[in-house]
Design a protein around this motif. Structure first.
Motif, PDB file in Angstrom:
ATOM      1  N   UNK A 109      -4.740  50.291  77.528  1.00  0.00           N
ATOM      2  CA  UNK A 109      -4.821  48.907  77.978  1.00  0.00           C
ATOM      3  C   UNK A 109      -3.685  48.033  77.483  1.00  0.00           C
ATOM      4  N   UNK A 110      -2.725  48.622  76.786  1.00  0.00           N
ATOM      5  CA  UNK A 110      -1.595  47.839  76.284  1.00  0.00           C
ATOM      6  C   UNK A 110      -0.773  47.328  77.462  1.00  0.00           C
ATOM      7  N   UNK A 111      -0.220  46.157  77.286  1.00  0.00           N
ATOM      8  CA  UNK A 111       0.591  45.529  78.320  1.00  0.00           C
ATOM      9  C   UNK A 111       2.034  45.976  78.134  1.00  0.00           C
ATOM     10  N   UNK A 112       2.650  46.416  79.216  1.00  0.00           N
ATOM     11  CA  UNK A 112       4.033  46.869  79.140  1.00  0.00           C
ATOM     12  C   UNK A 112       4.969  45.664  79.019  1.00  0.00           C
ATOM     13  N   UNK A 113       6.182  45.956  78.563  1.00  0.00           N
ATOM     14  CA  UNK A 113       7.170  44.888  78.451  1.00  0.00           C
ATOM     15  C   UNK A 113       7.436  44.268  79.824  1.00  0.00           C
ATOM     16  N   UNK A 114       7.493  45.071  80.859  1.00  0.00           N
ATOM     17  CA  UNK A 114       7.762  44.551  82.194  1.00  0.00           C
ATOM     18  C   UNK A 114       6.677  43.566  82.618  1.00  0.00           C
ATOM     19  N   UNK A 115       5.427  43.873  82.295  1.00  0.00           N
ATOM     20  CA  UNK A 115       4.321  42.976  82.630  1.00  0.00           C
ATOM     21  C   UNK A 115       4.434  41.673  81.840  1.00  0.00           C
ATOM     22  N   UNK A 150       7.267  39.586  83.279  1.00  0.00           N
ATOM     23  CA  UNK A 150       6.875  38.960  84.547  1.00  0.00           C
ATOM     24  C   UNK A 150       6.016  37.726  84.285  1.00  0.00           C
ATOM     25  N   UNK A 151       5.097  37.823  83.343  1.00  0.00           N
ATOM     26  CA  UNK A 151       4.274  36.649  82.990  1.00  0.00           C
ATOM     27  C   UNK A 151       5.137  35.536  82.414  1.00  0.00           C
ATOM     28  N   UNK A 152       6.103  35.886  81.591  1.00  0.00           N
ATOM     29  CA  UNK A 152       6.989  34.873  81.013  1.00  0.00           C
ATOM     30  C   UNK A 152       7.819  34.194  82.090  1.00  0.00           C
ATOM     31  N   UNK A 153       8.263  34.943  83.074  1.00  0.00           N
ATOM     32  CA  UNK A 153       9.050  34.357  84.170  1.00  0.00           C
ATOM     33  C   UNK A 153       8.228  33.391  85.014  1.00  0.00           C
TER      34      UNK A 153
END
Length: 178
Positions: free
Chosen positions: A7-13, A16-19
């Motif tokens: 369930x860890x969030x990937x860096x890409x995810x 994307x949230x930060x953007x």
């Protein structure tokens, strides 16, 4: 280094949230109807007191009913205040845009000698216009700054400037063991 768990969030995810983050906004409410402001302030205090009393004795139906009625009066007073008000909304500018605007309004030599980072005669109207979500022009901002009382003009400037300084990140630190 922490291992990625289920369930860890990937860096890409995360990226994307930060953007997708929206820039902070600040609303300046302008209301010349002192009676409406006072009515709302009093109704809000009464509703807060009634709510606290009802929460202190959850089994007391009388307190609950008083809290409900006070909340309705507060909402009605807020709606009346909204109708009597003009609200101006300001949004933070992306950092490079703000820096470019500051550089477009350099201080005079005398202002710079006093420590100014920008020209206080030209920059405020430019920032107000640039950060206004309502479509205020620089000329309109200058008109308001020049024609309003000092406290009102300062409130206009502060709404546009302070939203540029708002941070929304939690500053959490992992102190670890050491």
């Amino acid at each position: 280094m922490a291992a990625k768990g289920k369930g860890a969030v990937s860096w890409e995810q995360k990226m994307e949230r930060l953007r997708r983050r929206s820039l902070p906004e600040r609303v300046l409410r302008i209301c010349d109807d002192a009676a409406r402001r006072t009515e709302y302030d009093e109704a809000k205090r009464a509703a807060d007191r009634a709510r606290l009393l009802a929460e202190s004795d959850a089994d007391n139906g009388v307190f609950a009913e008083r809290a409900r009625l006070a909340a309705e009066r507060c909402e009605s007073a807020r709606e009346a205040l909204d109708r009597a008000s003009v609200c101006l909304t300001f949004r933070a500018l992306p950092r490079p845009v703000l820096e470019e605007l500051i550089h477009a309004h350099p201080p005079t030599d005398e202002q710079a000698a006093d420590g100014a980072a920008f020209n206080p005669d030209t920059f405020p109207a430019a920032l107000i216009a640039a950060s206004s979500t309502d479509g205020m022009s620089e000329a309109e901002a200058r008109e308001l700054l020049d024609s309003w009382s000092a406290p009102d003009a300062n409130a206009l400037w502060e709404a546009a400037w302070e939203v540029q300084q708002e941070g929304r990140a939690d500053k959490a630190a992992d102190l670890g063991k050491g």
